[in-house]
Design an enzyme around this catalytic site. Structure first.
Site, PDB file in Angstrom:
ATOM      1  N   ASP A 168      56.345  19.651 -35.169  1.00 34.59           N
ATOM      2  CA  ASP A 168      55.478  18.648 -35.813  1.00 34.59           C
ATOM      3  C   ASP A 168      54.005  18.809 -35.456  1.00 34.59           C
ATOM      4  O   ASP A 168      53.232  17.840 -35.533  1.00 34.59           O
ATOM      5  CB  ASP A 168      55.926  17.210 -35.474  1.00 34.59           C
ATOM      6  CG  ASP A 168      57.237  16.846 -36.157  1.00 34.59           C
ATOM      7  OD1 ASP A 168      57.529  17.441 -37.211  1.00 34.59           O
ATOM      8  OD2 ASP A 168      57.955  15.974 -35.636  1.00 34.59           O
ATOM      9  N   LYS A 207      52.355  23.379 -38.362  1.00 34.20           N
ATOM     10  CA  LYS A 207      52.333  24.820 -38.672  1.00 34.20           C
ATOM     11  C   LYS A 207      52.523  25.072 -40.166  1.00 34.20           C
ATOM     12  O   LYS A 207      51.751  25.815 -40.784  1.00 34.20           O
ATOM     13  CB  LYS A 207      53.423  25.533 -37.859  1.00 34.20           C
ATOM     14  CG  LYS A 207      53.207  25.500 -36.352  1.00 34.20           C
ATOM     15  CD  LYS A 207      54.266  26.261 -35.601  1.00 34.20           C
ATOM     16  CE  LYS A 207      55.624  25.577 -35.675  1.00 34.20           C
ATOM     17  NZ  LYS A 207      55.638  24.242 -35.034  1.00 34.20           N
ATOM     18  N   THR A 208      53.551  24.457 -40.736  1.00 32.98           N
ATOM     19  CA  THR A 208      53.866  24.723 -42.139  1.00 32.98           C
ATOM     20  C   THR A 208      52.799  24.168 -43.075  1.00 32.98           C
ATOM     21  O   THR A 208      52.405  24.824 -44.052  1.00 32.98           O
ATOM     22  CB  THR A 208      55.247  24.134 -42.485  1.00 32.98           C
ATOM     23  OG1 THR A 208      56.229  24.668 -41.591  1.00 32.98           O
ATOM     24  CG2 THR A 208      55.641  24.472 -43.923  1.00 32.98           C
ATOM     25  N   HIS A 256      60.965  23.364 -33.082  1.00 33.20           N
ATOM     26  CA  HIS A 256      61.924  22.598 -32.297  1.00 33.20           C
ATOM     27  C   HIS A 256      62.674  23.514 -31.341  1.00 33.20           C
ATOM     28  O   HIS A 256      63.047  24.633 -31.682  1.00 33.20           O
ATOM     29  CB  HIS A 256      62.915  21.876 -33.223  1.00 33.20           C
ATOM     30  CG  HIS A 256      63.626  20.737 -32.550  1.00 33.20           C
ATOM     31  ND1 HIS A 256      64.639  20.936 -31.643  1.00 33.20           N
ATOM     32  CD2 HIS A 256      63.448  19.390 -32.656  1.00 33.20           C
ATOM     33  CE1 HIS A 256      65.081  19.753 -31.219  1.00 33.20           C
ATOM     34  NE2 HIS A 256      64.367  18.807 -31.825  1.00 33.20           N
TER      35      HIS A 256
END
Length: 619
Positions: A12, A15-16, A63
């Site tokens: 979270d 990055k994306t 994660h």
């Protein structure tokens, strides 16, 4: 120039979304990723950078449960984009991902302080300071830290500039035979099986033959794509898609490796040079991340080199020389080391055994020479190619170049370093000196015993060739299966000399019908054992020759008989009876005489007759 960028960072931390702001591409491709708002598997995109052109980007999950996939993405990265949320600063996965990047051959790092629009100036400064403090003790100290906001676009242009500069500062793509760890494999209708991954070394062209491991599968490159665009050639440092033909799609899966035949291998045991970040016991069960594969195995350490580890796997894996890897404890799966494969097909060794010779990717010519220098028995071209990570043709070319420079020698298919032959010659000379001194009455020694005394393990055709070269160099004399120092002659004490003279006198007194050892013993009133010892000494000294069982002659008498045959028969053929009459002997002695002369190639039997073809002295 390398053009492969990979993200890293805590879950979270944006990055994306940052990749989408940079490229316009949503790297989350799985329905589960979109439903959960979390990256689970690798995502792929590309970005246009100033002065660089199109560069590949790999998006990795943050994660901790998906660390295996993060490692897969990081294994081929040249420039890392570490994303740190400004408001959160450094978090556990920030540290873990950075540790992994430090263990891999990642050359440059850029830090993106994401969600910068949601942090005030003080928070941004604190985050910058904590990131720089984290990096100060690493090779990434002084890496650019760029505040950026994906939703507003603030800092995106500056981040692109920083990425472009980092790519310009990377070293040239690694040369050598190409290989590609497969992280995706799928069927393209009407085309064939498509495999994708980072091209780690060299260049691949449409039409090239391909080896896929494990499984020793063969295929051919039908076509190549970069980000959906066709190309005839792909070079290292980019994400690449290969369409393969001639291979069953169901046999290809993620985790395999494709590459130039002879340079990718199926293995259950390989050596690697690693950097340890946590303790590991000899024989510990570990997780090995290699390409897109994770396999379980055991780590066996080396007493002489703490950075060398042998991985013995529970299932086969495909790998290439110098391929990066990460090691983790089996449970809990914490990172313990990272490094590169050095010997893909390693021989088993124990804790205190000397390490197997490997190569250094920084200087291939010196590495090939080092491989040869590590084993005086020699290596074939195939073995050099395997351990040096070269194609068969490239290995052969390197060996020929070393030979032209006088640094390597081909011993009937086994290549050795020239200095190894020189050292072997010196060891053989020293061994022969000791053996001649210990047994002065023995003119030569069995070559197997000499080689053992010299500490050499030469066999077969390479042994014959090496001894021939040493003989040409004047180091040794080769007498059939025996060796001696050049010019060495048997040493006798006065008593041995006197006894041999008596025996030779008895043999010379009756050349046509030479007496047996027992007849000499009776005539000379000597013990039979003493006569036999004297004859053996004469044979060693080259003064006596053995014609047949219990039939001996002096070298001087042999020469006289050869002269008599030449004078009597010249170039014409002669029968056994004519020879018998020439010597004035009986058939009992004439036939063994003629068979002996045939053996030493003085005469040639043609039907029932013989002709003279040359003189041969058994000195």
């Amino acid at each position: 120039m390398a053009r492969l960028i990979g993200t890293a960072g805590h879950v979270d931390h944006g990055k994306t979304s940052l990749i989408k702001a940079l490229t316009g591409i949503d790297a989350d491709r799985l329905p589960e990723e979109k439903a959960r708002g979390m990256t689970i598997d690798l995502g792929f995109a590309y970005v246009e950078l100033p002065g660089i052109g199109r560069a590949s980007i790999v998006d990795v999950p943050g994660h901790e449960r998906f660390l295996t996939n993060m490692i897969v993405g990081a294994l081929g990265v040249d420039v890392a984009l570490l994303c740190v949320k400004a408001a959160d600063s450094v978090m556990p996965q920030t540290r873990e991902h950075l540790q992994i990047l430090l263990l891999l051959p990642v050359e440059r790092l850029i830090v993106a302080l994401t969600f910068a629009d949601l942090a005030d100036d003080e928070t941004l400064q604190i985050a910058k300071d904590e990131v720089q403090e984290l990096l100060d003790a690493t090779r990434f100290a002084g890496a650019p830290v760029v505040p950026v906001s994906a939703p507003t676009g603030d800092g995106v242009a500056e981040l692109k500039d920083a990425l472009a500069q980092a790519l310009r500062e990377t070293s040239a793509a690694e040369e050598g035979p190409w290989y590609l760890p497969i992280d995706r494999a799928f069927v393209l209708k009407g085309q064939g099986i498509v495999v994708t991954g980072p091209l780690m070394r060299g260049a691949v062209r449409a039409g090239d033959e391909v080896s896929v491991q494990p499984g020793d599968l063969r295929a051919r490159v039908r076509s190549i794509q970069h980000h959906g665009e066709p190309t005839e050639i792909a070079e290292a440092g980019r994400r690449t898609a290969l369409v393969l033909s001639g291979i069953k799609p169901e046999r290809v899966r993620r985790g395999m490796i494709a590459g130039e035949p002879g340079t990718v291998f199926e293995t259950l045991r390989f050596d690697a040079r690693v950097e340890w970040v946590a303790a590991c016991k000899h024989g510990s069960r570990v997780r090995v991340s290699l390409g897109a594969e994770e396999v379980i195995g055991r780590a066996f350490l080396n007493a002489q080199d703490r950075d060398l580890v042998q991985l013995r796997l529970e299932s086969p894996v495909g790998c290439a020389t110098f391929q990066p890897l990460i090691l983790r404890h089996y449970s809990p799966p914490h990172v313990i080391a990272g490094g590169r494969v050095t010997v893909p097909l390693a021989a088993p060794r124990r804790f205190r055994d000397a390490p197997q010779a490997s190569v250094d990717s920084s200087n291939r010519a010196d590495s090939v020479l080092a491989l040869l220098s590590a084993d005086a028995r020699g290596r074939s071209v195939a073995e050099v190619a395997q351990q040096a990570g070269l194609s068969h043709s490239a290995a052969a070319e390197a060996l020929q170049r070393l030979a032209s420079e006088g640094q390597a020698i081909n011993l009937s298919g086994a290549w050795i370093a020239s200095h190894q032959l020189t050292a072997a010659g010196e060891a053989i000379v020293l061994a022969l000196q000791r053996m001649h001194a210990a047994a002065p009455s023995q003119s030569s020694h069995p070559r197997d015993r000499v080689l053992k005394a010299a500490g050499l393990d030469w066999k077969g055709a390479s042994l014959d060739r090496s001894l021939a070269l040493l003989s040409q160099a004047g180091k040794v004399e080769v007498l059939g299966a025996n060796l001696r120092l050049p010019g060495y002659r048997v040493q006798m004490n006065p008593h041995q000399r006197q006894l041999l003279d008596r025996v030779e006198g008895a043999l010379s007194a009756s050349v046509a019908s030479p007496p047996s050892p027992s007849e000499i013993a009776l005539a000379e009133r000597l013990p039979l054992q003493a006569v036999e010892a004297a004859i053996k000494l004469g044979l060693e000294a080259g003064e006596i020759v053995r014609i047949d069982k219990d039939m001996y002659l002096t070298q001087e008498a042999l020469r006289k008989i050869q002269d008599s045959i030449v004078a009597a028969f010249g170039d014409r053929s002669f029968a056994a009876a004519e020879f018998r009459d020439l010597l004035g002997t009986s058939r009992k002695f004439a036939i063994p005489w003629l068979e002996y002369l045939d053996r030493i190639r003085f005469t040639l039997r043609v039907g029932d007759k013989r002709v003279v073809r040359g003189r041969n002295s058994e000195e």
